[in-house]
Design a protein around this motif. Structure first.
Motif, PDB file in Angstrom:
ATOM      1  N   PRO B 310       0.802  -1.224   0.000  1.00 46.86           N
ATOM      2  CA  PRO B 310       0.000   0.000   0.000  1.00 46.86           C
ATOM      3  C   PRO B 310       0.838   1.279   0.000  1.00 46.86           C
ATOM      4  O   PRO B 310       0.411   2.291  -0.526  1.00 46.86           O
ATOM      5  N   VAL B 311       2.010   1.233   0.597  1.00 47.89           N
ATOM      6  CA  VAL B 311       2.877   2.421   0.563  1.00 47.89           C
ATOM      7  C   VAL B 311       4.253   2.027   0.030  1.00 47.89           C
ATOM      8  O   VAL B 311       4.589   0.850  -0.023  1.00 47.89           O
ATOM      9  N   GLY B 312       5.016   3.025  -0.382  1.00 50.71           N
ATOM     10  CA  GLY B 312       6.360   2.753  -0.901  1.00 50.71           C
ATOM     11  C   GLY B 312       6.336   2.039  -2.232  1.00 50.71           C
ATOM     12  O   GLY B 312       7.272   1.317  -2.577  1.00 50.71           O
ATOM     13  N   SER B 313       5.268   2.226  -3.003  1.00 47.96           N
ATOM     14  CA  SER B 313       5.148   1.543  -4.285  1.00 47.96           C
ATOM     15  C   SER B 313       4.613   2.532  -5.316  1.00 47.96           C
ATOM     16  O   SER B 313       4.369   3.691  -4.994  1.00 47.96           O
ATOM     17  N   GLY B 314       4.447   2.072  -6.546  1.00 49.03           N
ATOM     18  CA  GLY B 314       3.928   2.944  -7.600  1.00 49.03           C
ATOM     19  C   GLY B 314       3.194   2.124  -8.639  1.00 49.03           C
ATOM     20  O   GLY B 314       3.594   0.992  -8.934  1.00 49.03           O
ATOM     21  N   THR B 315       2.091   2.668  -9.175  1.00 50.23           N
ATOM     22  CA  THR B 315       1.250   1.886 -10.096  1.00 50.23           C
ATOM     23  C   THR B 315       0.971   2.618 -11.404  1.00 50.23           C
ATOM     24  O   THR B 315       0.278   2.102 -12.262  1.00 50.23           O
TER      25      THR B 315
END
Lengths: 448, 448
Positions: B310-315
């Motif tokens: 949910p955090v520390g990512s990118g989509t």
């Protein structure tokens, strides 16, 4: 921290445990009986502001917030981050959120994935908005013998930002070279003025990510920063004296040049290589990077012609010694002749197969052949910048022994203060960055 | 030749010996009692013309002259070379002089320093005016699993030149991709027309050396060629459909793309990586090389958001799975979702630490972890181009084991038909070269 060897006192804070890793654990920050210097916060984002408030109340001067989930993911996150900025203004400094924190060998601190970072300190500092880059730069750079004073992964920069950090490193006596990976800048005019000032005495090597459309979008997802326009950044680099790099490789290569080469200005290089096409490629690469490979005068060409083989060689500059494994005495005589009679600032020894050299050497061991020693001897005698280019020729998994031998020779050169680059192109780019920095310094300090 | 395993008959010719390496030796070519197919000439330059005359008289159809010391060193040498051209016109074909000759695994021939070249044949041909490059390309490329049909080092090209060789390789059924290192061209208009024709069916990947002032000078010392003007060569590449590369690395990367990827046109890529800055750098590199990293539609972003942390990512594309060692199921679900719902032509898996993956895997052995298998499974299921980027993170001599593990995983991918590149920048450049070639083919074959 413990794995890295932090020697100070550690107070875990957790409401559900009474002991963590053998340390007495406190339910709240305020319950710790002694004064605290620094806090590292990893609770979920919504709980962070209250914890920072508690740290403030406890009298802690600085914290790092490793937690992600702020400005970079949502409007709610942005509001949480604004709360942090507000708390900081009351008298506590915050690094982060959404970062890996601080690596400081002297302080015994390390970033989140930096348990195995080198314990020794060094002259290079690194600031990085990205945690991943803050982890990768010291790892890769350590293979080149580069050591760091401080690495600061500062993420979304809700309080302490790139300006504060550069200013701090400017005054840090341990730091001689400042490097950085940036995604955005909070205060452009202040940053520009600061870079102008710092660049007068310390090189600042910056990689700015997100200058394309796709890159800018990725920047926004990553640290909630605005990427900025390429033209604005071009102007910033041209006018501030900061050194622009465009990749991790270029950042490390350029740092290597600043560490291993003296401060100097000249763009004239001589390339000494073992092969005709190597000479052609080297001259092309140097001139494309803004270096010059001046034609040697006839007299010098004649001297060199008496040293190199009569055919299959070249003496005009680049100097082609005829093959990738010349006799050591030939390479030595060529280098000495070039440095004595050639009007050049740097000599680049290009793709001579040092790790294969000297049939008597222990083939894959640490006993360097006579040929490998030549550049070291010449550098000692002449004191002029000597640069090595040693590409990875043996790519396959079955050739790993050859690669090991190559790396041993690289380490030998680095240990002797000679920089090594993987390709001529990368060497030329790093040299050009180095020389460009000193040229800029001269230009701004000259009265006209 | 013997070391390489030449299976035909060998007749040494030498006026002073009666036996060499166990072979009966003849004082002159004319003394050999049987017909001869091919001669390799290594006598000093002044003796070469007479020897070639003798070969002509003996009825030999072709020779290679390895000897240097012709046009590239002096006016006398130029005259000697003109004699060779004159003899060739009487009915014998000459490769060279000043070259390393021919490597042909099927024919059992190899170039001068090619005793340990691979015995297996492959779909790539290489012509090189430089002997050194003719030796280095197959060595380096073999580490990437690339095999060659023919490599021809043709030096000064007194008779057989780049046009003859490209024309021959155009018709050679064994050759699918033609590569070359050129310093000069004997007949520009013919070469241009030929490249236009050949490029319709076979990619021609050319590295032109000597387009800077220093480079041109080195070219003249090397093969006595005239370097030519950069603008002329720009036009030649733009209009002929030949693929321009500017270094040995780019030549090999581009060849790898042609061998391991299908013929396709699209410039839309998705990058899947493990880190925010990696995504930023990837997007910057792709867009700078003329590829596009399109923003994913909201629906696809939402699907991906349900898979990644949910955090520390990118989509948004690039997709950031949050770290360099994601759970295998997560990487698989991300890749499958992108390939099912994303309007992209290529998926690039960027800097996922495959060789460290899977805590159960034999750490430095050939047993690849579950994570490493994901791209292979996905490629099999979807049939879309999958590209891996696997940088050398562990640079130092003390980290050679890690590098060995990385190379084993590279070999695994190459064995599964997936190309591997050392940096995203190099992958993007190779992809852009590939796609640009097919775009040009479409453009010239379309009726407008």
């Amino acid at each position: 921290m413990l794995g890295f060897g932090y020697a100070g006192k550690v107070y875990p804070v957790n409401p559900r445990e009474s002991e963590i890793l053998g340390f007495k654990t406190y339910p709240r920050v305020g319950d710790i009986p002694e004064p605290i210097d620094f806090a590292s916060i990893t609770v979920p984002a919504p709980a962070v502001p209250d914890i920072v408030e508690e740290c403030l109340a406890k009298g802690i001067k600085a914290v790092q917030v490793l937690t992600a989930g702020f400005r970079e993911i949502s409007e709610e996150g942005e509001k949480l981050e604004e709360q942090l900025t507000g708390i900081a203004a009351k008298g506590i400094r915050i690094i982060g959120p959404n970062c890996f924190g601080v690596y400081s060998p002297v302080g015994g601190l390390t970033i989140l994935p930096g348990e195995n970072f080198p314990k020794e300190s060094g002259p290079v500092a690194c600031i990085s908005q990205s945690g991943g880059i803050a982890a990768r730069i010291p790892r890769r750079a350590s293979g080149w013998g580069i050591r760091f004073s401080k690495v600061i992964s500062y993420g979304n920069a809700c309080d302490i930002n790139e300006c504060d950090l550069v200013e701090y490193l400017y005054h840090d006596p341990e730091t001689k070279v400042i490097t950085g990976y940036l995604e955005g800048v909070k205060d452009g005019p202040r940053f520009f003025k600061l870079l102008q000032e710092v660049s007068k005495t310390k090189p600042v090597i910056l990689w700015k990510g997100g200058l394309t459309q796709g890159g800018a979008r990725a920047v926004y997802s990553h640290t909630g920063s605005l990427g900025g326009e390429e033209a604005v950044w071009d102007a910033l680099f041209q006018q501030s004296g900061a050194i622009r790099v465009n990749s991790l490789e270029e950042l490390i290569d350029t740092t290597l040049a600043f560490l291993y080469l003296p401060p100097y200005r000249g763009r004239k290089v001589s390339v000494v290589g073992g092969g005709g096409a190597i000479s052609v490629a080297a001259a092309d690469a140097c001139e494309r990077m803004g270096l010059s490979v001046p034609l040697f005068p006839t007299e010098l060409q004649q001297k060199l012609a008496s040293i190199v083989p009569p055919v299959g060689s070249g003496t005009r500059n680049p100097v082609d010694v005829g093959g990738p494994m010349p006799p050591p005495a030939m390479l030595k005589a060529v280098m000495e002749t070039v440095l004595t009679d050639g009007d050049v600032d740097t000599i680049i020894v290009d793709e001579i197969e040092m790790s294969m050299s000297g049939h008597g050497m222990k083939r894959f061991g640490r006993d360097h052949g006579e040929l490998a020693q030549v550049p070291v001897d010449v550098k000692k005698r002449f004191g002029k910048p000597v640069v090595m280019v040693m590409p990875v020729e043996a790519i396959g998994a079955d050739a790993i022994e050859f690669e090991g031998a190559r790396r041993n020779v690289c380490d030998y050169y680095l240990g002797e203060g000679i920089p090594v680059f993987l390709t001529l192109e990368r060497a030329a780019r790093a040299l050009s960055n180095l020389v460009g920095y000193y040229e800029h310094r001269d230009a701004i300090s000259s009265p006209g």
